[in-house]
Design a protein around this motif. Sequence first.
Motif, mmCIF file in Angstrom:
data_model
loop_
_atom_site.group_PDB
_atom_site.id
_atom_site.type_symbol
_atom_site.label_atom_id
_atom_site.label_comp_id
_atom_site.label_asym_id
_atom_site.label_seq_id
_atom_site.Cartn_x
_atom_site.Cartn_y
_atom_site.Cartn_z
ATOM 1 N N SER A 82 0.864 -1.180 0.000
ATOM 2 C CA SER A 82 0.000 0.000 0.000
ATOM 3 C C SER A 82 0.898 1.226 0.000
ATOM 4 O O SER A 82 2.083 1.149 0.322
ATOM 5 C CB SER A 82 -0.894 -0.003 1.238
ATOM 6 O OG SER A 82 -0.100 0.145 2.406
ATOM 7 N N VAL A 83 0.346 2.355 -0.340
ATOM 8 C CA VAL A 83 1.128 3.591 -0.366
ATOM 9 C C VAL A 83 1.669 3.906 1.031
ATOM 10 O O VAL A 83 2.805 4.364 1.187
ATOM 11 C CB VAL A 83 0.273 4.761 -0.901
ATOM 12 C CG1 VAL A 83 1.045 6.070 -0.801
ATOM 13 C CG2 VAL A 83 -0.158 4.490 -2.333
ATOM 14 N N ASP A 84 0.890 3.599 2.061
ATOM 15 C CA ASP A 84 1.301 3.894 3.439
ATOM 16 C C ASP A 84 2.564 3.129 3.838
ATOM 17 O O ASP A 84 3.382 3.628 4.604
ATOM 18 C CB ASP A 84 0.168 3.537 4.413
ATOM 19 C CG ASP A 84 -1.024 4.472 4.263
ATOM 20 O OD1 ASP A 84 -0.813 5.597 3.773
ATOM 21 O OD2 ASP A 84 -2.147 4.074 4.602
ATOM 22 N N ASN A 85 2.697 1.899 3.305
ATOM 23 C CA ASN A 85 3.824 1.046 3.709
ATOM 24 C C ASN A 85 5.049 1.208 2.810
ATOM 25 O O ASN A 85 6.075 0.569 3.056
ATOM 26 C CB ASN A 85 3.404 -0.430 3.693
ATOM 27 C CG ASN A 85 2.384 -0.734 4.768
ATOM 28 O OD1 ASN A 85 2.395 -0.104 5.829
ATOM 29 N ND2 ASN A 85 1.492 -1.670 4.506
ATOM 30 N N LEU A 86 4.947 2.035 1.772
ATOM 31 C CA LEU A 86 6.018 2.136 0.783
ATOM 32 C C LEU A 86 7.338 2.571 1.415
ATOM 33 O O LEU A 86 8.376 1.932 1.213
ATOM 34 C CB LEU A 86 5.605 3.122 -0.320
ATOM 35 C CG LEU A 86 6.661 3.430 -1.379
ATOM 36 C CD1 LEU A 86 7.074 2.169 -2.116
ATOM 37 C CD2 LEU A 86 6.131 4.483 -2.365
ATOM 38 N N GLN A 87 7.309 3.645 2.170
ATOM 39 C CA GLN A 87 8.531 4.217 2.731
ATOM 40 C C GLN A 87 9.219 3.242 3.697
ATOM 41 O O GLN A 87 10.446 3.055 3.657
ATOM 42 C CB GLN A 87 8.191 5.516 3.450
ATOM 43 C CG GLN A 87 9.395 6.365 3.833
ATOM 44 C CD GLN A 87 8.955 7.733 4.319
ATOM 45 O OE1 GLN A 87 8.046 8.346 3.749
ATOM 46 N NE2 GLN A 87 9.575 8.205 5.378
ATOM 47 N N LYS A 88 8.445 2.595 4.525
ATOM 48 C CA LYS A 88 8.985 1.639 5.495
ATOM 49 C C LYS A 88 9.597 0.433 4.785
ATOM 50 O O LYS A 88 10.675 -0.047 5.163
ATOM 51 C CB LYS A 88 7.859 1.193 6.435
ATOM 52 C CG LYS A 88 8.322 0.275 7.559
ATOM 53 C CD LYS A 88 7.140 -0.059 8.459
ATOM 54 C CE LYS A 88 7.583 -1.003 9.586
ATOM 55 N NZ LYS A 88 6.449 -1.372 10.459
ATOM 56 N N PHE A 89 8.941 -0.046 3.749
ATOM 57 C CA PHE A 89 9.421 -1.211 2.998
ATOM 58 C C PHE A 89 10.746 -0.898 2.304
ATOM 59 O O PHE A 89 11.670 -1.712 2.292
ATOM 60 C CB PHE A 89 8.369 -1.628 1.967
ATOM 61 C CG PHE A 89 8.679 -2.919 1.270
ATOM 62 C CD1 PHE A 89 8.256 -4.128 1.794
ATOM 63 C CD2 PHE A 89 9.406 -2.926 0.088
ATOM 64 C CE1 PHE A 89 8.551 -5.326 1.144
ATOM 65 C CE2 PHE A 89 9.698 -4.122 -0.568
ATOM 66 C CZ PHE A 89 9.273 -5.317 -0.028
#
Length: 464
Positions: free
Chosen positions: A191-198
């Motif tokens: 998801s867009v929300d998890n992009l940065q963390k991934f």
Amino acid sequence: MKGKKKIHFEVSERKILLRVFDVLFVLLMLYIVGIIFNFDYFYITPSNFYWTIVLGGYVLLVGSVFEMYNLQVASNQFQVIRSIVLTSSTTVLFYLLTPIFTPVLPSNRIQILYFFLAIFLALLLWRMFYQKYLASHRFEKKVILISEKELADELISGLKSIDPHYNIIAFVNTDESSDFKILNKSVSILSVDNLQKFVSKNSISEIVIATQRTEEITVELYNKLLLLLENGFIIKEYTQVYENLTQRIPVQFVARDFYKYFPFSRSNQNQLYLLFVRFFEVIIALLGISLGLVLLPLILIGNAIGNKGKLFYTQIRIGKNGEEFRILKFRTMVKNAEAAGAVFATTNDARITPFGKFLRKSRIDEFPQFINILLGEMAVIGPRPERPVFVNEIAELMPFYQTRHVVKPGLTGWAQVNYSYGDSIDDSLIKLQYDLYYIKHRSIFLDINIMIKTISTILFYRGQ
């Protein structure tokens, strides 16, 4: 925020790595052999340092001809050993036969054997090390793909087939409203929300955006990407990645705004470049015609026995700016081969005679086209000229096909040295991609690359 990244080598960097260490290992091995054995044929002093330059140049040039810097060959043990044997043998032969630039032939002939074995073992040891410890680990690139759901699987499998080290491990679906599961189980859906963390956790090398619908790049996604960009992460557009990896233009993913994606090379309008190319074309054409005259008696005998028809064959082809011309060839097919109408020639075409097959594989059948080059109807390098009936048929199905006619057709070309014989519309699409890449990146360096690959094609008997 930026996670620790593994070292990754791009395709161009891998080729530079191979070239640099080929030369270094050869020189190091010669130095070691000189210490251990009574080897004084090749030694370096301030007065003869140019011996090293000449030897390095021979290794790189001959290695290019015998595909030492083809990454597929470099990763295949059998193929690279064959290339090493050919490169070592030819390099030693050229080095021994050019004593103006190289040491005088040694009186002790065992020195020649030491010289050959040193070069052979140096290349063999380095390339085995490369295959075992570098090619399988250091070249992996972890990538996130952002695209529409209907393109995802095709894009992922396409990039993976081009470069097995190009590993798409995650996918961001720009159409978040759809219920979608990607077919490739090794790819995570983000998801867009998890992009940065991934990105931070998985040592991502780059992010690839493959969507032409800009409205699907939401404000939230745009802000995430902008933040990643500001923190040093690489973000690329899919067509750019595809072009860099395959060295062809992905016309199937290019929209109608044609010039946005491939502005033509300035060399196409550079009068100095064109004059330089034409000068060498005339020289090559004269040399080719001279060689053809030398081979003509043998070709006459072979044609009389194997083909039993007229020696020369002519066809109407499409040239620069769509103008028609008559191409010359030695006959390779049976008489009345197209009595039922024009069809694509196939790899094992029954209409090709045994002697015709030899002419095609060795590229001797195209020697008469040096006359077309001398007349200015063709170039030495360019897209292969096609017949009007096929041009019209393919152009109706394929966008931009006529674009290949902005330059002169060639005796050899980027498509010919990179792709096998095409006998379908799908094959024509791939060859078009290569032709457009040549038109976009046309230069002296690319022309030299094509000439070297053409020599490889002839030496390995892979003519079409």
